[in-house]
Design a protein around this motif. Sequence first.
Motif, PDB file in Angstrom:
ATOM      1  N   GLY A 235      28.336  52.787  14.335  1.00 19.49           N
ATOM      2  CA  GLY A 235      27.194  51.967  13.955  1.00 19.49           C
ATOM      3  C   GLY A 235      26.547  52.460  12.669  1.00 19.49           C
ATOM      4  O   GLY A 235      26.210  51.664  11.782  1.00 19.49           O
ATOM      5  N   CYS A 236      26.378  53.768  12.553  1.00 20.52           N
ATOM      6  CA  CYS A 236      25.838  54.363  11.324  1.00 20.52           C
ATOM      7  C   CYS A 236      26.752  54.033  10.146  1.00 20.52           C
ATOM      8  O   CYS A 236      26.295  53.674   9.053  1.00 20.52           O
ATOM      9  N   THR A 237      28.033  54.155  10.385  1.00 23.06           N
ATOM     10  CA  THR A 237      29.031  53.992   9.332  1.00 23.06           C
ATOM     11  C   THR A 237      29.057  52.582   8.774  1.00 23.06           C
ATOM     12  O   THR A 237      29.019  52.369   7.555  1.00 23.06           O
ATOM     13  N   ILE A 238      29.111  51.580   9.651  1.00 20.19           N
ATOM     14  CA  ILE A 238      29.242  50.204   9.158  1.00 20.19           C
ATOM     15  C   ILE A 238      27.979  49.743   8.444  1.00 20.19           C
ATOM     16  O   ILE A 238      28.036  49.023   7.448  1.00 20.19           O
ATOM     17  N   SER A 239      26.816  50.194   8.914  1.00 23.06           N
ATOM     18  CA  SER A 239      25.569  49.753   8.281  1.00 23.06           C
ATOM     19  C   SER A 239      25.415  50.346   6.884  1.00 23.06           C
ATOM     20  O   SER A 239      25.024  49.646   5.938  1.00 23.06           O
ATOM     21  N   SER A 240      25.726  51.627   6.722  1.00 18.35           N
ATOM     22  CA  SER A 240      25.611  52.246   5.404  1.00 18.35           C
ATOM     23  C   SER A 240      26.699  51.731   4.455  1.00 18.35           C
ATOM     24  O   SER A 240      26.459  51.579   3.248  1.00 18.35           O
ATOM     25  N   ALA A 241      27.874  51.432   4.988  1.00 16.08           N
ATOM     26  CA  ALA A 241      28.935  50.866   4.156  1.00 16.08           C
ATOM     27  C   ALA A 241      28.552  49.469   3.670  1.00 16.08           C
ATOM     28  O   ALA A 241      28.774  49.116   2.500  1.00 16.08           O
ATOM     29  N   MET A 242      27.952  48.657   4.545  1.00 17.77           N
ATOM     30  CA  MET A 242      27.505  47.323   4.142  1.00 17.77           C
ATOM     31  C   MET A 242      26.417  47.408   3.074  1.00 17.77           C
ATOM     32  O   MET A 242      26.433  46.653   2.088  1.00 17.77           O
ATOM     33  N   ALA A 243      25.480  48.319   3.242  1.00 18.85           N
ATOM     34  CA  ALA A 243      24.421  48.483   2.247  1.00 18.85           C
ATOM     35  C   ALA A 243      25.019  48.813   0.880  1.00 18.85           C
ATOM     36  O   ALA A 243      24.580  48.283  -0.151  1.00 18.85           O
ATOM     37  N   THR A 244      26.020  49.669   0.870  1.00 17.34           N
ATOM     38  CA  THR A 244      26.633  50.094  -0.384  1.00 17.34           C
ATOM     39  C   THR A 244      27.373  48.958  -1.070  1.00 17.34           C
ATOM     40  O   THR A 244      27.219  48.735  -2.282  1.00 17.34           O
ATOM     41  N   ARG A 245      28.166  48.213  -0.308  1.00 19.45           N
ATOM     42  CA  ARG A 245      28.970  47.150  -0.930  1.00 19.45           C
ATOM     43  C   ARG A 245      28.104  45.979  -1.392  1.00 19.45           C
ATOM     44  O   ARG A 245      28.382  45.381  -2.443  1.00 19.45           O
ATOM     45  N   ILE A 246      27.061  45.648  -0.641  1.00 20.85           N
ATOM     46  CA  ILE A 246      26.171  44.579  -1.100  1.00 20.85           C
ATOM     47  C   ILE A 246      25.443  45.025  -2.363  1.00 20.85           C
ATOM     48  O   ILE A 246      25.307  44.267  -3.332  1.00 20.85           O
ATOM     49  N   ALA A 247      24.982  46.279  -2.394  1.00 22.75           N
ATOM     50  CA  ALA A 247      24.310  46.813  -3.584  1.00 22.75           C
ATOM     51  C   ALA A 247      25.264  46.878  -4.774  1.00 22.75           C
ATOM     52  O   ALA A 247      24.832  46.800  -5.933  1.00 22.75           O
ATOM     53  N   ALA A 248      26.560  47.019  -4.504  1.00 20.29           N
ATOM     54  CA  ALA A 248      27.556  47.078  -5.577  1.00 20.29           C
ATOM     55  C   ALA A 248      27.860  45.708  -6.165  1.00 20.29           C
ATOM     56  O   ALA A 248      28.542  45.609  -7.191  1.00 20.29           O
ATOM     57  N   GLY A 249      27.373  44.642  -5.516  1.00 21.54           N
ATOM     58  CA  GLY A 249      27.569  43.306  -6.051  1.00 21.54           C
ATOM     59  C   GLY A 249      28.482  42.415  -5.258  1.00 21.54           C
ATOM     60  O   GLY A 249      28.693  41.251  -5.624  1.00 21.54           O
ATOM     61  N   ASP A 250      29.070  42.904  -4.163  1.00 25.31           N
ATOM     62  CA  ASP A 250      29.870  42.032  -3.304  1.00 25.31           C
ATOM     63  C   ASP A 250      28.971  40.959  -2.703  1.00 25.31           C
ATOM     64  O   ASP A 250      27.794  41.197  -2.430  1.00 25.31           O
ATOM     65  N   THR A 251      29.516  39.761  -2.484  1.00 23.83           N
ATOM     66  CA  THR A 251      28.806  38.802  -1.651  1.00 23.83           C
ATOM     67  C   THR A 251      28.764  39.355  -0.237  1.00 23.83           C
ATOM     68  O   THR A 251      29.550  40.238   0.120  1.00 23.83           O
ATOM     69  N   TRP A 252      27.862  38.849   0.592  1.00 22.45           N
ATOM     70  CA  TRP A 252      27.761  39.379   1.951  1.00 22.45           C
ATOM     71  C   TRP A 252      29.061  39.198   2.728  1.00 22.45           C
ATOM     72  O   TRP A 252      29.527  40.151   3.370  1.00 22.45           O
TER      73      TRP A 252
END
Length: 279
Positions: free
Chosen positions: A221-238
């Motif tokens: 749970g920790c892993t997927i949430s922080s990974a999502m935050a990083t990729r969205i901040a990097a410019g990926d669409t959701w």
Amino acid sequence: MNRAHAPRVLSIAGTDPTGGAGMHADLKAISAMGGYGMAVVTALVAQNTCGVRSVHVPPVSFLREQLDAVSDDVVIDAVKIGMLADADIIATVRGWLDNVRPPLVVLDPVMVATSGDRLLDASAEGALRELCRVADLITPNLPELAVLAETAEAADWHQAVSQARQVSRDLGTTVLLKGGHLTGADAPDALVDARPDPAVPGGYAEAHAPRVATTCTHGTGCTISSAMATRIAAGDTWPQALERVKAWLTRALTAAADLEVGQGHGPVDHFVDLRGCIR
């Protein structure tokens, strides 16, 4: 936002001395997804892969000092929030968010560890629910989703989607629905946004991968949430972020047992892609 630099992602979470969950997992996931990780500690947790032994919560004044020390110096592209432990910590983090207003907030509403140990005071559930309202994305597991929806845990994917839509509508945020607690050969995840103007096009996006048969699920749970935050901040669409993170986490789960860490629920292999390059 300038995409030339690595996304600067702040984890606000508890510790895990064995490195598989909490801020330790967050920092690994942020790095694996191409970000620069920072961390503020909410609670010192004596735990291992078998369970939680004790939790020490430093004074909230020190928590605010940590938060201010980061934001006074560093431009923050995204914040991932994990274990908050009690209502005072939640209020302190909420006050800092209101002051700093980071561009992206991902909240993992941590209530119970994989081992079954409770990580949030029951009296703080209402405060956590209110904090969800200021998050751009929340990432509850199915038991946590049921608490937020004030109903019984979903028994199948259809019920889970219905609960996620209710929570998204009630709390005004996007929900990352995770199917890891269900059964079956497929392990779906989905972004669910029931608001009139959803952040996710169409209000719904699924990602699929084969279910990985493993007991190494500590810190997922920790892993997927922080990974999502990083990729969205990097410019990926959701939806792009979900597809990318889902594929990576599946690889990390598949390789997890090879780490041989702990005697209980082991951690995932956050650096599975790098590990293959350096052997």
